[in-house]
Structure formats: structure tokens, C-alpha cells
Design an enzyme around this catalytic site. Sequence first.
Site, short mmCIF file in Angstrom:
data_model
loop_
_atom_site.label_atom_id
_atom_site.label_comp_id
_atom_site.label_asym_id
_atom_site.label_seq_id
_atom_site.Cartn_x
_atom_site.Cartn_y
_atom_site.Cartn_z
N ASP A 1 0.62 -1.26 -0.35
CA ASP A 1 -0.12 0.20 -0.07
C ASP A 1 0.67 1.35 -0.31
O ASP A 1 2.16 0.96 -0.04
CB ASP A 1 -0.78 -0.18 1.21
CG ASP A 1 -2.33 1.19 1.60
OD1 ASP A 1 -2.45 1.59 0.01
OD2 ASP A 1 -2.10 1.57 2.29
N ASP B 1 -0.10 5.47 1.22
CA ASP B 1 -0.59 5.99 2.05
C ASP B 1 -0.54 5.96 3.49
O ASP B 1 -0.78 4.44 3.32
CB ASP B 1 -1.61 7.08 2.01
CG ASP B 1 -1.42 8.23 1.02
OD1 ASP B 1 -1.02 9.28 0.94
OD2 ASP B 1 -2.33 7.66 -0.30
N ASP C 1 -2.17 -0.36 5.51
CA ASP C 1 -2.38 0.07 7.20
C ASP C 1 -3.90 0.43 7.20
O ASP C 1 -4.61 0.98 8.46
CB ASP C 1 -1.70 1.73 7.60
CG ASP C 1 -1.91 2.98 6.27
OD1 ASP C 1 -2.80 2.17 5.42
OD2 ASP C 1 -2.59 3.78 7.01
#
Length: 246
Positions: free
Chosen positions: A24, A26, A198
Site C-alpha cells: 500500500d 499512504d 495500514d
Amino acid sequence: MDDLTGKKPAPPALDPDGDALFLDFDGCLVEIAPRPDAVVIPENLPQVLAHLSEQLNGALAVVSGRSLHELERFLQGYDGLMVGSHGAEARGMTPPLEESPADLAELQAELAGFAQEQGLLYEEKSHGGALHFRSDPSRQDEVERFAETLAERFPAFAIQPAKMAVELRPDGFSKDGALALLTQLPQFAGRAPVYAGDDTTDEPALAWAEAHDGYGIKIGDGESAARYHLAEPRNLRDWLAAAVEV
């Protein structure tokens, strides 16, 4: 879990001969910023990704909710696989979504107008848009209700909750779906999927990696399907850099 701390352990060293890596953007590769356009890209990050992709024989992909053109701009110097818009667009493979839904412009106008009226941050995306309430978390319920009305009016789009934001994305696309497509490519054959993320948007992909003889790495706080944990994006970058140095 670790018997002493109650926390999940750090991941093992990456296996360049047996692992496939999915990352991922961000909150994972880079720290979350107050605005989507304000992220800070570590100077060597694209080069680390390029070296890792070479070591993995191409079995590395960045998988993000970001628009593909943004990922390409932020990660200049990394020419490997990228998947944007939660799997709706891609570089290095056939784009899963050949064209945007016909009512995309109308949906984006509704999102932009609401953001302007309510003093919120609107993020336009290639195949949708997001409303950010990081500056005022008390607005979450209001933003979510508005997104629900839009999803009813525009059935080609689905609600995608995120950290301090709500997004409308094309229905039927997700990061776990992106992993299922990516792993059909020849360079991923016989490799164990390793996914790092996240956010709630990453949980299906983290669970997918765990269910397909690989593992997930949860970045930051919160419950997760991932077996392993790292506290911050810089810890993940250190883990990646260590794999390059091997």
C-alpha cells in the site's frame, strides 16, 4: 501474538526467491499527510522499490486507493507494477476497468459541491472521489450519511471507508481482488503473497495474503487479519531496505 507484550511480532526477512510483495502507499510506504498532495516521498524510496522488484524477478506491486497517475508521479524511478483506484486501474497489466462509469462526472460534481459547501477537503480520483474530514473528525457521521445518499443515487459506485475519509469507488473493485489478478501473472507463480497495509481498505488484502500461504503486515495501530506488525511507515521502509542490502 507475542506472549510477553501481547503485540504481533515484526515480519521475518523477505525471501527474494519465494515471496511476492504487495505494498500500500499512504500510511504504509509514506506517512499520512494533512492533504493527499502533501505527502513526503523519501528520496531513495523509488530506487529501493526498483531494486526490490529486480531481486523478486518482477513480483512486486504497489496497490493503492490513489489514482494511478498520482502513484506514477510520486514514485518516479520505479517502473514496476502499480495498481490504483482500489484495483480499477493498473500499470504493467491489463487495466481491470476499461472505462469509467458514465455518471462519474456527475458524482464528482456532487462530492466537490458538498465539500465546498461544508468546508471539507475533496480529493478527485480517476474513477471516483473522496471526502476528507481529518481537520474535523466530528463531521464523520455527516459525511458518511451524504456518501450513503450518493451510493443510492449512483449504483455503479460503492462506499469505501478510509482513515478520516469516505470514498466513492467503482463497485466490484477491491485490493484483494487486485491481488487475485496480479498473482495470475507469470512472475508471481509459485510465490507466497506478502501484503503490507495500514487501513480498513487493506484488510481484505491482508486477509487474502494470509489465506493464500503468505502473510500480512499491519502498519500502525488497530486490529488486523495480518500476522505481523510494524509501528510506522519508516519501520516498513527499513524492512524493505534490509531486503535490498542482503
